[in-house]
Design a protein around this motif. Sequence first.
Motif, short mmCIF file in Angstrom:
data_model
loop_
_atom_site.label_atom_id
_atom_site.label_comp_id
_atom_site.label_asym_id
_atom_site.label_seq_id
_atom_site.Cartn_x
_atom_site.Cartn_y
_atom_site.Cartn_z
N GLN A 190 -0.40 -0.38 2.44
CA GLN A 190 0.01 -1.26 3.54
C GLN A 190 -0.97 -2.41 3.80
OE1 GLN A 190 3.11 -0.70 4.59
NE2 GLN A 190 2.97 1.00 3.13
N HIS A 191 -2.24 -2.19 3.56
CA HIS A 191 -3.24 -3.20 3.90
C HIS A 191 -3.92 -3.79 2.67
CE1 HIS A 191 -2.90 -2.49 8.22
NE2 HIS A 191 -2.78 -1.22 7.90
N LEU A 192 -3.33 -3.60 1.50
CA LEU A 192 -3.80 -4.37 0.35
C LEU A 192 -3.54 -5.84 0.65
CD1 LEU A 192 -2.49 -2.11 -2.55
CD2 LEU A 192 -4.83 -2.25 -1.66
N ARG A 193 -4.53 -6.67 0.47
CA ARG A 193 -4.45 -8.01 1.05
C ARG A 193 -3.43 -8.94 0.39
NH1 ARG A 193 -5.56 -6.56 5.60
NH2 ARG A 193 -7.72 -6.10 6.16
N THR A 194 -3.29 -8.86 -0.92
CA THR A 194 -2.39 -9.81 -1.56
C THR A 194 -1.02 -9.19 -1.82
OG1 THR A 194 -2.95 -9.23 -3.85
CG2 THR A 194 -4.39 -10.81 -2.73
N VAL A 195 -0.03 -10.04 -1.89
CA VAL A 195 1.32 -9.58 -2.20
C VAL A 195 1.36 -8.92 -3.57
CG1 VAL A 195 3.70 -10.30 -2.58
CG2 VAL A 195 2.37 -11.33 -0.73
N ALA A 196 0.62 -9.51 -4.52
CA ALA A 196 0.61 -8.97 -5.88
C ALA A 196 0.06 -7.54 -5.91
CB ALA A 196 -0.22 -9.87 -6.80
N GLU A 197 -1.01 -7.30 -5.14
CA GLU A 197 -1.58 -5.95 -5.09
C GLU A 197 -0.60 -4.95 -4.49
OE1 GLU A 197 -6.31 -6.24 -4.35
OE2 GLU A 197 -5.09 -7.22 -2.83
N ARG A 198 0.07 -5.35 -3.44
CA ARG A 198 1.02 -4.43 -2.80
C ARG A 198 2.21 -4.16 -3.72
NH1 ARG A 198 -0.33 -7.85 1.52
NH2 ARG A 198 1.74 -8.77 1.72
N ARG A 199 2.68 -5.19 -4.39
CA ARG A 199 3.81 -4.99 -5.31
C ARG A 199 3.42 -4.09 -6.48
NH1 ARG A 199 6.38 -11.13 -5.27
NH2 ARG A 199 7.46 -10.91 -3.25
N GLN A 200 2.21 -4.24 -6.98
CA GLN A 200 1.75 -3.38 -8.07
C GLN A 200 1.67 -1.93 -7.62
OE1 GLN A 200 1.29 -3.93 -11.31
NE2 GLN A 200 0.77 -1.76 -11.56
N ALA A 201 1.12 -1.70 -6.43
CA ALA A 201 1.01 -0.33 -5.91
C ALA A 201 2.38 0.29 -5.71
CB ALA A 201 0.23 -0.34 -4.60
#
Length: 387
Positions: A190-201
């Motif tokens: 939820q708090h991964l800062r970038t959109v790319a990081e959240r989409r990867q997770a």
Amino acid sequence: MTPRLRALAGQEIDAIDTPALVVDLDAANRNLQRMAEFAAKHRLRLRPHAKMHKSAEFARLQLQAGAVGLCAQTVAEAEALAAGGVNDIFISNQVLAVGKLRRVAALAHQLKTRGGQLAIAADSFEGVERLAQAMQLTSAAIDVFIEADIGQGRCGVTTPEAAVQLAQLIARRSGSLRYAGLHAYHGGAQHLRTVAERRQALTEAASRLQRTREALAAADLAPPLVTGAGTGTFSIEAASGLWNEIQPGSFLFMDADYLQNERDPAQPQFEPALFVKTQVISVSEQHAVCDAGHKSHAIDSGLPAVHTLPGQARLAFANGGDEHGVLKPLDYGGALSPLPELGETVWLIPGHCDPTVNLHEVLVAVRGGLAAGRVEAVVTVEARGVW
């Protein structure tokens, strides 16, 4: 609620003593409407998490906006919501204590008599067996979601095979337990800062979820519902097609930590609606001090941000201890912003809304903005605490 608090309704915002937790109702309603529109557009069930606001009043507002029910994280939260009129509640957590499970059974019975329904999460044979035993105390049945660990590394079964075995056990206890589907929430994303990081997770999480769904379907136990998702990632779960229900909570109030996330253009824009009203009580040459310390805001996700109203200078908040906050000027190309004056009101955006709300007995709800609004209501935080 004390007479002093009750008397606030209808008064100007200046009448609110400090430090106080204040909700900008206009902003909160805009957030709520945007989320409801998103869920309707994507044909998703919306079940907001009440652990954020811990209030039956705000739960009722969410139900009126189209939520199918509410999530709770503790038995006490679920009981408080039920006492406030909420009839469809999911305890999205493991409950093992015998005393608490008896309360779960009593709550399931209470909701059944009102035409409602209680659900709970489970991730172990022991948890299911204890729940089944407690439910013998009532004729009501309870929905059971198998919690799957899709990357959080907290609760949840870790393999598709374990999910199948647990679903089979629940099916064998069909007199009092109903297999409801999967609870799949990745809080760490939820708090991964970038959109790319959240989409990867969430790509990795969706892969794990898909394998679990396929294993259950092969065992003739396809999940009737998959519930999960939070404020930081719900649009990604929606796009995957694997989730039928979303559980965001913080979107209603937002906090300083969520506001640091890069915004996903697939999600609506949410704005801060929860503030700590504080007053400047001391001023020196290099800093000012306000009366909102750690007893008025949680710091597990960082210190609060200073909310700047029109005409106010931008400031930074520094640790001042339990009862004090230190306000420091910001540097603008070599020139420091002016400090606030003694007695001036300063508004803070808490670092983490959920535990901040838990520190307060009431939320002061205002309309008309923070600069010139009026108090519409003083809302009790019925579900605060840990039991």
